[in-house]
Design a protein around this motif. Structure first.
Motif, PDB file in Angstrom:
ATOM      1  N   PHE A  60       0.861  -1.186   0.000  1.00  0.00           N
ATOM      2  CA  PHE A  60       0.000   0.000   0.000  1.00  0.00           C
ATOM      3  C   PHE A  60       0.902   1.242   0.000  1.00  0.00           C
ATOM      4  CE2 PHE A  60      -2.563  -3.359   1.763  1.00  0.00           C
ATOM      5  CZ  PHE A  60      -3.865  -3.093   1.338  1.00  0.00           C
ATOM      6  N   ASP A 105       0.598   4.272  -0.778  1.00  0.00           N
ATOM      7  CA  ASP A 105       0.018   5.538  -0.314  1.00  0.00           C
ATOM      8  C   ASP A 105      -0.548   5.434   1.102  1.00  0.00           C
ATOM      9  OD1 ASP A 105      -2.156   3.900  -0.908  1.00  0.00           O
ATOM     10  OD2 ASP A 105      -3.320   5.497  -1.869  1.00  0.00           O
ATOM     11  N   GLY A 137      -5.302   3.264   2.607  1.00  0.00           N
ATOM     12  CA  GLY A 137      -4.464   3.292   1.420  1.00  0.00           C
ATOM     13  C   GLY A 137      -5.046   2.400   0.347  1.00  0.00           C
ATOM     14  N   THR A 138      -4.376   2.407  -0.805  1.00  0.00           N
ATOM     15  CA  THR A 138      -4.801   1.602  -1.950  1.00  0.00           C
ATOM     16  C   THR A 138      -3.744   0.555  -2.252  1.00  0.00           C
ATOM     17  OG1 THR A 138      -5.955   3.523  -2.826  1.00  0.00           O
ATOM     18  CG2 THR A 138      -5.561   1.708  -4.359  1.00  0.00           C
ATOM     19  N   HIS A 139      -4.182  -0.664  -2.442  1.00  0.00           N
ATOM     20  CA  HIS A 139      -3.262  -1.769  -2.702  1.00  0.00           C
ATOM     21  C   HIS A 139      -2.850  -1.756  -4.170  1.00  0.00           C
ATOM     22  CE1 HIS A 139      -2.385  -6.129  -3.544  1.00  0.00           C
ATOM     23  NE2 HIS A 139      -1.438  -5.753  -2.701  1.00  0.00           N
ATOM     24  N   THR A 140      -1.676  -1.190  -4.445  1.00  0.00           N
ATOM     25  CA  THR A 140      -1.145  -1.136  -5.810  1.00  0.00           C
ATOM     26  C   THR A 140       0.198  -1.850  -5.922  1.00  0.00           C
ATOM     27  OG1 THR A 140      -0.111   1.002  -5.360  1.00  0.00           O
ATOM     28  CG2 THR A 140      -2.329   1.032  -6.335  1.00  0.00           C
ATOM     29  N   GLY A 170      -5.715  -3.013  -6.613  1.00  0.00           N
ATOM     30  CA  GLY A 170      -6.388  -1.725  -6.786  1.00  0.00           C
ATOM     31  C   GLY A 170      -7.451  -1.458  -5.748  1.00  0.00           C
ATOM     32  N   ARG A 171      -7.603  -2.342  -4.785  1.00  0.00           N
ATOM     33  CA  ARG A 171      -8.626  -2.165  -3.754  1.00  0.00           C
ATOM     34  C   ARG A 171      -8.149  -1.152  -2.709  1.00  0.00           C
ATOM     35  NH1 ARG A 171      -9.601  -8.578  -3.127  1.00  0.00           N
ATOM     36  NH2 ARG A 171     -10.486  -8.899  -5.198  1.00  0.00           N
ATOM     37  N   ALA A 172      -9.080  -0.319  -2.262  1.00  0.00           N
ATOM     38  CA  ALA A 172      -8.755   0.722  -1.285  1.00  0.00           C
ATOM     39  C   ALA A 172      -9.451   0.441   0.036  1.00  0.00           C
ATOM     40  CB  ALA A 172      -9.171   2.088  -1.811  1.00  0.00           C
ATOM     41  N   ARG A 178     -10.274   2.456   3.917  1.00  0.00           N
ATOM     42  CA  ARG A 178     -10.224   3.653   4.760  1.00  0.00           C
ATOM     43  C   ARG A 178     -11.020   3.315   6.008  1.00  0.00           C
ATOM     44  NH1 ARG A 178     -10.140   9.819   3.138  1.00  0.00           N
ATOM     45  NH2 ARG A 178     -10.403  10.701   5.195  1.00  0.00           N
ATOM     46  N   GLN A 184     -13.968  -3.527   2.662  1.00  0.00           N
ATOM     47  CA  GLN A 184     -13.581  -2.669   1.531  1.00  0.00           C
ATOM     48  C   GLN A 184     -12.578  -3.370   0.616  1.00  0.00           C
ATOM     49  OE1 GLN A 184     -12.161   0.931   3.385  1.00  0.00           O
ATOM     50  NE2 GLN A 184     -14.075   1.211   4.490  1.00  0.00           N
ATOM     51  N   LEU A 185     -11.706  -4.181   1.198  1.00  0.00           N
ATOM     52  CA  LEU A 185     -10.707  -4.906   0.424  1.00  0.00           C
ATOM     53  C   LEU A 185     -11.263  -6.164  -0.229  1.00  0.00           C
ATOM     54  CD1 LEU A 185      -7.668  -4.507   2.860  1.00  0.00           C
ATOM     55  CD2 LEU A 185      -8.029  -3.313   0.671  1.00  0.00           C
TER      56      LEU A 185
END
Length: 149
Positions: free
Chosen positions: A63, A65, A89-92, A109-111, A113, A142-143
């Motif tokens: 992540f 970010d 954060g976003t999993h990139t 691409g899953r975020a 918060r 969310q993930l």
């Protein structure tokens, strides 16, 4: 300054330099006790500076970010400091399997918060415990690792 004010200053540095927008792993050696315990609901407990640094290195690689920030004034009493936070954060990055429930393939691409409250214990100006109660269910939902009812 009082002991509580000193402890709050250490926690502000920890929240900013370790959990903040950028991570400076040298802060672990500076203000974490050698056998510090880091415990949150999303991950296995971590103990010791090397284990905590390895955890954060992997978490931030997955992540990039990742960022957490305070959402209320810190409360200090005796050896303890309590803080409320929000972050995510976003999993990139690479595949990530450190969650207690499920894993993510590379760059999903899953975020996420979510929010939480953390209690930190300090002894002689060093963090010996960080125990957090976080909304891990929200993050895992969310993930896509757990389904909403």
């Amino acid at each position: 300054m009082t002991r509580q004010e000193d402890n709050k200053a250490v926690v502000v540095r920890w929240f900013t330099d370790f959990w903040g927008e950028t991570c400076d792993l040298s802060v672990v050696d500076d203000i974490a006790a050698p056998d510090m315990l880091l415990k949150y609901s999303l991950h296995e407990p971590r103990r010791g500076r090397d284990d905590i640094k390895a955890f954060m290195t992997d978490f931030r690689a997955a992540f990039p970010d990742l960022n957490f920030w305070a959402t209320a004034d810190l409360i200090a009493e005796g050896d303890h400091v309590v803080g409320q936070w929000e972050g995510g954060g976003t999993h990139t990055g690479p595949a990530f399997s450190d969650f207690l429930v499920g894993s993510l393939p590379a760059a999903s691409g899953r975020a996420m918060r979510f929010t939480g409250t953390t209690v930190l214990k300090l002894v002689d100006g060093r963090i010996v415990e960080e125990i957090g109660l976080d909304d891990g269910v929200a993050a895992l939902t969310q993930l896509g690792l757990i389904k909403a009812a």
